[in-house]
Each structure stands twice: as structure tokens, then as C-alpha cells.
Design a protein around this motif. Structure first.
Motif, PDB file in Angstrom:
ATOM      1  N   UNK A 109      13.505  14.014  -5.914  1.00 18.20           N
ATOM      2  CA  UNK A 109      13.994  15.226  -6.290  1.00 18.20           C
ATOM      3  C   UNK A 109      13.795  15.772  -7.487  1.00 18.20           C
ATOM      4  N   UNK A 110      13.570  17.066  -7.593  1.00 21.17           N
ATOM      5  CA  UNK A 110      13.461  17.337  -9.162  1.00 21.17           C
ATOM      6  C   UNK A 110      14.559  17.083  -9.864  1.00 21.17           C
ATOM      7  N   UNK A 111      14.561  17.080 -11.253  1.00 22.32           N
ATOM      8  CA  UNK A 111      15.356  16.882 -12.272  1.00 22.32           C
ATOM      9  C   UNK A 111      15.457  17.569 -13.365  1.00 22.32           C
ATOM     10  N   UNK A 112      16.557  17.804 -14.056  1.00 28.45           N
ATOM     11  CA  UNK A 112      16.666  18.438 -15.255  1.00 28.45           C
ATOM     12  C   UNK A 112      15.775  18.010 -16.399  1.00 28.45           C
ATOM     13  N   UNK A 113      15.060  18.869 -17.099  1.00 29.87           N
ATOM     14  CA  UNK A 113      14.159  18.288 -18.063  1.00 29.87           C
ATOM     15  C   UNK A 113      14.902  18.259 -19.513  1.00 29.87           C
ATOM     16  N   UNK A 114      16.047  18.478 -19.618  1.00 28.33           N
ATOM     17  CA  UNK A 114      16.702  18.147 -20.764  1.00 28.33           C
ATOM     18  C   UNK A 114      18.296  18.342 -20.631  1.00 28.33           C
ATOM     19  N   UNK A 115      19.149  17.678 -21.412  1.00 29.06           N
ATOM     20  CA  UNK A 115      20.593  17.926 -21.261  1.00 29.06           C
ATOM     21  C   UNK A 115      20.937  19.334 -21.863  1.00 29.06           C
ATOM     22  N   UNK A 116      20.332  19.935 -22.671  1.00 29.42           N
ATOM     23  CA  UNK A 116      20.607  21.290 -23.275  1.00 29.42           C
ATOM     24  C   UNK A 116      20.233  22.178 -22.498  1.00 29.42           C
ATOM     25  N   UNK A 117      18.987  22.138 -21.664  1.00 30.97           N
ATOM     26  CA  UNK A 117      18.707  22.774 -20.347  1.00 30.97           C
ATOM     27  C   UNK A 117      19.773  22.860 -19.505  1.00 30.97           C
ATOM     28  N   UNK A 118      20.193  21.588 -19.109  1.00 33.99           N
ATOM     29  CA  UNK A 118      21.169  21.656 -18.013  1.00 33.99           C
ATOM     30  C   UNK A 118      22.439  22.397 -18.424  1.00 33.99           C
ATOM     31  N   UNK A 119      23.110  22.157 -19.689  1.00 32.09           N
ATOM     32  CA  UNK A 119      24.229  22.622 -20.201  1.00 32.09           C
ATOM     33  C   UNK A 119      24.249  24.215 -20.115  1.00 32.09           C
ATOM     34  N   UNK A 120      22.991  24.754 -20.741  1.00 35.18           N
ATOM     35  CA  UNK A 120      22.853  26.032 -20.746  1.00 35.18           C
ATOM     36  C   UNK A 120      22.644  26.807 -19.310  1.00 35.18           C
ATOM     37  N   UNK A 121      21.920  26.067 -18.326  1.00 38.61           N
ATOM     38  CA  UNK A 121      21.792  26.503 -17.060  1.00 38.61           C
ATOM     39  C   UNK A 121      22.921  26.590 -16.321  1.00 38.61           C
ATOM     40  N   UNK A 122      23.912  25.453 -16.484  1.00 42.26           N
ATOM     41  CA  UNK A 122      25.304  25.301 -15.815  1.00 42.26           C
ATOM     42  C   UNK A 122      26.224  26.338 -16.449  1.00 42.26           C
ATOM     43  N   UNK A 123      26.042  26.792 -17.743  1.00 42.07           N
ATOM     44  CA  UNK A 123      26.889  27.730 -18.364  1.00 42.07           C
ATOM     45  C   UNK A 123      26.455  29.182 -17.973  1.00 42.07           C
ATOM     46  N   UNK A 124      25.071  29.275 -17.810  1.00 44.49           N
ATOM     47  CA  UNK A 124      24.319  30.530 -17.191  1.00 44.49           C
ATOM     48  C   UNK A 124      24.929  30.827 -15.965  1.00 44.49           C
ATOM     49  N   UNK A 125      25.137  29.879 -15.007  1.00 40.17           N
ATOM     50  CA  UNK A 125      25.528  29.841 -13.475  1.00 40.17           C
ATOM     51  C   UNK A 125      27.178  30.511 -14.041  1.00 40.17           C
ATOM     52  N   UNK A 126      27.951  29.939 -14.640  1.00 42.51           N
ATOM     53  CA  UNK A 126      29.219  30.616 -14.906  1.00 42.51           C
ATOM     54  C   UNK A 126      29.185  31.861 -15.568  1.00 42.51           C
ATOM     55  N   UNK A 127      28.598  32.012 -16.801  1.00 45.17           N
ATOM     56  CA  UNK A 127      28.591  33.235 -17.529  1.00 45.17           C
ATOM     57  C   UNK A 127      27.882  34.334 -16.789  1.00 45.17           C
ATOM     58  N   UNK A 128      28.705  35.213 -16.238  1.00 43.60           N
ATOM     59  CA  UNK A 128      27.842  36.341 -15.650  1.00 43.60           C
ATOM     60  C   UNK A 128      28.873  37.728 -16.051  1.00 43.60           C
ATOM     61  N   UNK A 176      14.523  37.988 -10.170  1.00 39.74           N
ATOM     62  CA  UNK A 176      15.466  36.884  -9.817  1.00 39.74           C
ATOM     63  C   UNK A 176      14.522  35.935  -9.270  1.00 39.74           C
ATOM     64  N   UNK A 177      13.798  36.466  -8.430  1.00 43.03           N
ATOM     65  CA  UNK A 177      13.315  35.273  -7.125  1.00 43.03           C
ATOM     66  C   UNK A 177      11.704  34.844  -8.038  1.00 43.03           C
ATOM     67  N   UNK A 178      11.263  35.468  -8.909  1.00 45.44           N
ATOM     68  CA  UNK A 178      10.086  34.971  -9.879  1.00 45.44           C
ATOM     69  C   UNK A 178      10.442  33.991 -10.504  1.00 45.44           C
ATOM     70  N   UNK A 179      11.917  33.889 -11.020  1.00 49.22           N
ATOM     71  CA  UNK A 179      12.408  32.706 -11.553  1.00 49.22           C
ATOM     72  C   UNK A 179      12.652  31.516 -10.777  1.00 49.22           C
ATOM     73  N   UNK A 180      13.271  31.877  -9.567  1.00 47.21           N
ATOM     74  CA  UNK A 180      13.908  30.717  -8.564  1.00 47.21           C
ATOM     75  C   UNK A 180      12.461  30.007  -8.188  1.00 47.21           C
ATOM     76  N   UNK A 181      11.414  30.895  -7.862  1.00 49.55           N
ATOM     77  CA  UNK A 181      10.237  30.238  -7.220  1.00 49.55           C
ATOM     78  C   UNK A 181       9.502  29.299  -8.315  1.00 49.55           C
ATOM     79  N   UNK A 182       9.662  29.359  -9.431  1.00 53.65           N
ATOM     80  CA  UNK A 182       9.106  28.641 -10.342  1.00 53.65           C
ATOM     81  C   UNK A 182       9.696  27.395 -10.547  1.00 53.65           C
ATOM     82  N   UNK A 183      10.935  26.999  -9.779  1.00 54.57           N
ATOM     83  CA  UNK A 183      11.559  25.741  -9.732  1.00 54.57           C
ATOM     84  C   UNK A 183      12.506  25.586 -10.779  1.00 54.57           C
ATOM     85  N   UNK A 184      13.059  24.247 -10.889  1.00 60.86           N
ATOM     86  CA  UNK A 184      14.238  23.852 -11.805  1.00 60.86           C
ATOM     87  C   UNK A 184      13.887  24.124 -13.085  1.00 60.86           C
ATOM     88  N   UNK A 185      12.672  23.109 -13.741  1.00 65.08           N
ATOM     89  CA  UNK A 185      12.564  23.140 -15.332  1.00 65.08           C
ATOM     90  C   UNK A 185      11.768  24.413 -15.438  1.00 65.08           C
TER      91      UNK A 185
END
Length: 533
Positions: free
Chosen positions: A5-24, A167-176
Motif C-alpha cells: 500500500x502507499x505510505x506517507x512520505x514524511x512525518x511532517x506531511x502526515x501531521x499536516x495532512x491529518x491536521x488538514x483533515x481536521x482544520x476546515x 478537489x479531485x485533481x488533488x485526490x487523483x494524484x495520490x497520497x504523496x
């Protein structure tokens, strides 16, 4: 499944993405409205209590559920629940983790498109010089396709299609390449815009409002942090605060678990989870709470701010804030810059959350039906566009309100309750086995601490096993009695809206049935391949 499966590229990217999920949008639009409607400082006390006893435990639970399922080849909640509870019904319970984010994604993108439209209106100066009645008319003309007093019929459609495309231009480019990159770019821009606006708001001079009252931004902060102790006895304030925690952390949604499914076994959950929650609270309380409320209070006073907040869920952000910008000293350039930054930060906050809502269903189609990322993204986007059009067409009939309540409010508590029971009581020891709760072989506790950079304080074993489930049960029971049943019966709803609202519910049920059917087909395919279910 055994494929890599795909994995996060960096811990900073992970935390920012998770925070982005919450911050809305909830941080900058819903939080100020909820705080203003529920007594300001009075609201903040149960808010922080709910954050400690409900929000943080659910954040860790969802990270744990997600990684546990992801390591076993599941990027969405049906498979995650199946790994926690080996029962045929578990995967169907988990369909809630596909249904909720898909439903919220569709109407959330519509509201998100408003922020893009208002960014454009700020650039063109369309809201410049308007007073309160004309600003409300400006908003209502956009929301009501039959009202052409300001906006043309196709205006909301154009901004919705642009929003979905981004939105989906981002989604289709995948995780990293897509989601993580968006978080690294979007989150700093969001915080920069918010910080600039907060500094400008807090340096406003006091104004004469309401026929003689002197009010300024400090009055807004005083309102935010001075509780009326007598009002703490009002259960509605506590339940409103708990409800806001669900919105602000995006727990009970299914998207956070999908993000966590891309973690490795030795990736940290505990410190990253608390960092994500802290980032979100900074955005909401420090920035969101120091922006809209002080700004509106400075020009309308506390009484005026409360009246505006009670006037409509979006009036504070789309009516009051543009009026504030029109009153800022410095002329048209300052007014335009403030509007661009305010609505721009709302758009960035919205898009970092909405791309996460598309992830569960996208992952589900990839892992169970062999779709490529682009094909899965295009499929989800097509459904979002088709059903999103209904929200644009029937917004004034209450179509969106039904989706927002059943999936975006009540449904979040239902999913949170199910995942808490499965992760804490099924994977871990049951609550009546109290000795095992504290034992070294508590699987739930050990799951959270695999690869942990920091150990969760021990008292959270008790909180997660007893307090959080009780909190959720109380919330669900109260909402069922006080809100869900009356909402189902349409008590207090304009009879002219009844037909549209029933139609709205029917569309949701069809979507739910479709996801149930897809889950059944997916498990049949897995069984045919001889996979361990």
C-alpha cells in the motif's frame, strides 16, 4: 490483501495532512457561531472538557483503528471493522465510514464553493459598499436559484464545478503527490492568512455601536473567555460543545481512519495524534476564536454579534465579515485584501478537509475492485457532481439541511460509538474485566503504543474504557430524544419544505443501499480470491 500500500512520505506531511483533515470550515465558520450562540466563555468550559475526554481519546482510537486495518490491507472502515470483530455484520456496520464522508463531501464541497465565489467577489469588489440588508440579499440570491436579483442562474454551478475539479485533481494524484503536497502548501498559507487577519482585527480601534455603546476587539475576547457560571447548568451548552468537538476534529467521519491506514507498524500514533489535535485547536481557538468574534463584536457589539449568529449558520462568515471589511480604514485595497485573505483561508481550510473525505471511498474502490487511483477518483467525483447538483437546485427547500443533520451531525456520534466499542472493548478487554484494563496484555493500549515516541498518560486507559463511551452514549441518547426524533418527524419545519426533505432522505437511503451492495460484492470477490477475511 497482500499488495504493497502507499505510505506517507514524511512525518511532517502526515501531521499536516491529518491536521488538514481536521482544520476546515468548522474552525472558522461553525465554531464562532456555536460559541456566540451558547454564551461565549460559558461555551468554552464544556468545550475544553469535551476535548480532553472525548476529542483526544477519539483521535487516538481512530488512528489506532486506521493503522490496524491498513496493516491488514484495508483503507476504509468496513474492512477495518471486520479485522476488529470477526463477525459478518461488522463490515456492514463499517459502511457508515463510507456513507458519512461521502455524504458530507458532497454538500461540503458546495459550501466550500461559496468561499471560492466570495474570494472572487472580493477581488472584483462585488460586495464593496453593501450594507447589512443588501449583503444578506447578496447571499440569499446566490443560495436561491429562483432569485436573480444579484447573481445569474449559472453562477453557483460554475464555482461548484471548479471546486470539485480542484478537489479531485488533488485526490487523483495520490497520497504523496497530491494530498501530502496540498497539506504542505495549503496549511502554511491558511495559517499565514489567519495570523495576518487576527493581527489586523486585534488592532482595530473601539467603535461606537448600538446607539452609544463603545465596543472593540477586546470586548469580543472578553465575551469569549468570561463564563456565565449560572448557564453551565444548561445541558444544551454542554451538548453543543461536544458536537463542536466532532466537527472540529473530524472524528466519527471515516476519513481520519483512511489516512491512518497508510501508516507503517512502527509509525508513531500517540505524539502525532496529539500534535494533530493541538494544531487543530490552535487554528480554531487561537485563530478562529480571535478573528470572527472580535471583528464582529468590534463593529456590532456583543448583542449585535449574538443576533447575527442566531440569524443563520452562515451569516457570521458571509454577511457580517464582509460588512466588517467594508468598514476597515484604508480604503478599497484594504477591504479587498481582507476579503481575499478571509475567504481564501476558508477555501484552503475547506479543501484540505474535503480531499480527506474523498479518500475512504476512493481507497475502497482501489482495494476491492482493482480501480486505478484516477479511475476511482473519477468515479467518486462523478457521484459527487451528480448529487451535488441536487443541493444547488433544492438548497432553499432544506435538501442540504437533512444531509448535514443525519450524516454530518447525528451520524458522527453513531460511528464514533461503534468504533469505540470495537477498538476499546472488543480488541481490548471488555469494561467489566477491569483488572485486564490495566494489564500489560491490553491489546488496545499496546496497539496505540507500537512505535510510540511518547506514552499516553495512564489515566486515559480509564477514560477510553469508561468515560468516552459513556460520554458518547449520553450524547447519542440526548440527541435522539431532543433532536433526532423531532427532526425525523419534521417538527417545526415549514410544510412547504416537507416534500423536498423527504426526497433528500430518499436519495441518502439509495446511496447507503448502494454502498451496502458494493460492500457485499467486495467481500464476495475477496472470498473468491481466497483471501483471509
Amino acid at each position: 490483501m497482500t499488495q504493497e500500500r502507499a505510505r506517507w512520505g514524511s512525518r511532517v506531511g502526515l501531521i499536516l495532512a491529518m491536521a488538514g483533515n481536521a482544520v476546515g470550515l468548522g474552525n472558522f465558520l461553525r465554531f464562532p457561531v456555536q460559541a456566540t450562540q451558547n454564551g461565549g466563555g460559558t461555551f468554552m468550559i464544556p468545550y475544553f472538557i469535551a476535548f480532553l475526554l472525548l476529542g483526544i481519546p477519539l483521535m487516538w482510537i481512530e488512528w489506532g483503528v486506521g493503522r490496524h486495518g491498513g496493516l491488514r490491507g484495508h483503507g476504509s472502515v468496513p474492512g477495518m471493522f471486520q479485522t476488529l470483530w470477526k463477525h459478518p455484520v461488522a463490515k456492514y456496520m463499517g459502511v457508515a465510514g463510507l456513507f458519512m464522508p461521502m455524504v458530507v463531501l458532497i454538500y461540503y464541497c458546495y459550501i466550500e464553493s461559496w468561499t471560492l465565489a466570495w474570494t472572487w467577489f472580493s477581488i472584483t469588489g462585488a460586495t464593496r459598499g453593501l450594507d447589512e440588508p443588501t449583503m444578506r440579499a447578496f447571499l440569499h440570491s446566490y443560495q436561491d436559484l429562483g432569485n436573480h436579483s444579484v447573481h445569474g442562474f449559472w453562477t453557483p454551478f460554475i464555482f461548484y464545478f471548479i471546486t470539485i475539479t480542484v478537489n479531485f485533481a488533488v485526490v487523483m494524484k495520490g497520497l504523496s503527490g497530491g494530498i501530502e503536497k496540498l497539506a504542505k502548501i495549503g496549511m502554511p498559507i491558511l495559517f499565514f492568512f489567519a495570523a495576518v487577519l487576527v493581527v489586523r482585527v486585534l488592532t482595530l480601534h473601539p467603535q461606537t455601536v448600538n446607539g452609544g455603546e463603545i465596543s472593540g476587539p477586546l470586548n469580543g475576547l472578553n465575551f469569549m473567555y468570561t463564563p456565565d457560571w449560572a448557564k453551565l447548568a444548561d445541558a444544551k451548552v454542554w451538548l453543543a460543545a461536544a458536537g463542536q468537538i466532532f466537527f472540529t476534529l473530524s472524528v466519527g467521519m471515516g476519513s481520519l481512519q483512511a489516512y491512518a491506514s497508510y501508516l507503517r507498524k512502527d509509525d508513531d500514533l500517540t505524539l502525532s495524534g496529539i500534535a494533530t489535535a493541538a494544531t487543530n485547536e490552535t487554528a480554531e481557538v487561537v485563530l478562529g476564536g480571535s478573528l470572527a468574534i472580535p471583528a464582529v463584536v468590534a463593529f456590532f457589539g456583543v448583542t449585535g454579534a449574538v443576533a447575527i449568529a442566531k440569524g443563520g449558520a452562515y451569516d457570521l462568515g458571509f454577511v457580517a465579515m464582509p460588512l466588517v471589511f467594508n468598514k476597515l480604514p484604508g480604503g478599497t485595497i484594504i477591504t479587498a485584501a481582507a476579503g481575499i485573505m478571509w475567504f481564501g483561508l476558508l477555501f484552503f481550510a475547506g479543501i484540505t478537509s474535503s480531499v480527506s473525505m474523498a479518500t475512504p471511498t476512493t481507497s475502497f474502490l482501489e482495494e476491492n475492485f482493482g480501480f486505478t487511483r484516477k479511475k476511482a477518483g473519477f468515479t467518486v467525483a462523478s457521484v459527487a457532481v451528480a448529487l451535488g447538483l441536487l443541493h444547488i437546485l433544492f438548497y432553499t427547500g432544506g435538501f442540504l439541511s437533512e444531509w448535514d443533520y443525519w450524516a454530518g451531525t447525528f451520524g458522527l456520534v453513531v460511528l464514533a460509538m461503534m468504533e469505540t466499542v470495537l477498538f476499546v472493548w472488543v480488541l481490548g478487554p471488555s469494561p467489566w474485566q477491569w483488572r485486564k484494563v490495566w494489564s500489560a496484555d491490553n491489546k488496545m493500549w499496546n496497539e496505540l503504543h507500537d512505535g510510540a515516541a511518547w506514552r499516553i498518560p495512564g489515566f486515559y486507559r480509564f477514560v477510553m474504557t469508561y468515560i468516552t463511551p459513556l460520554f458518547l452514549l449520553t450524547l447519542m441518547t440526548w440527541w435522539t430524544y431532543k433532536e433526532a426524533y423531532p427532526t425525523l418527524m419534521m417538527d417545526g419545519i415549514d410544510p412547504a419544505e416537507h416534500a423536498t426533505r423527504w426526497w433528500s432522505r430518499g436519495v441518502m437511503l439509495v446511496l447507503l443501499a448502494g454502498l451496502m451492495l458494493l460492500t457485499r460484492i467486495a467481500w464476495s470477490r475477496r472470498r473468491a480470491r481466497g483471501e483471509d477475511l
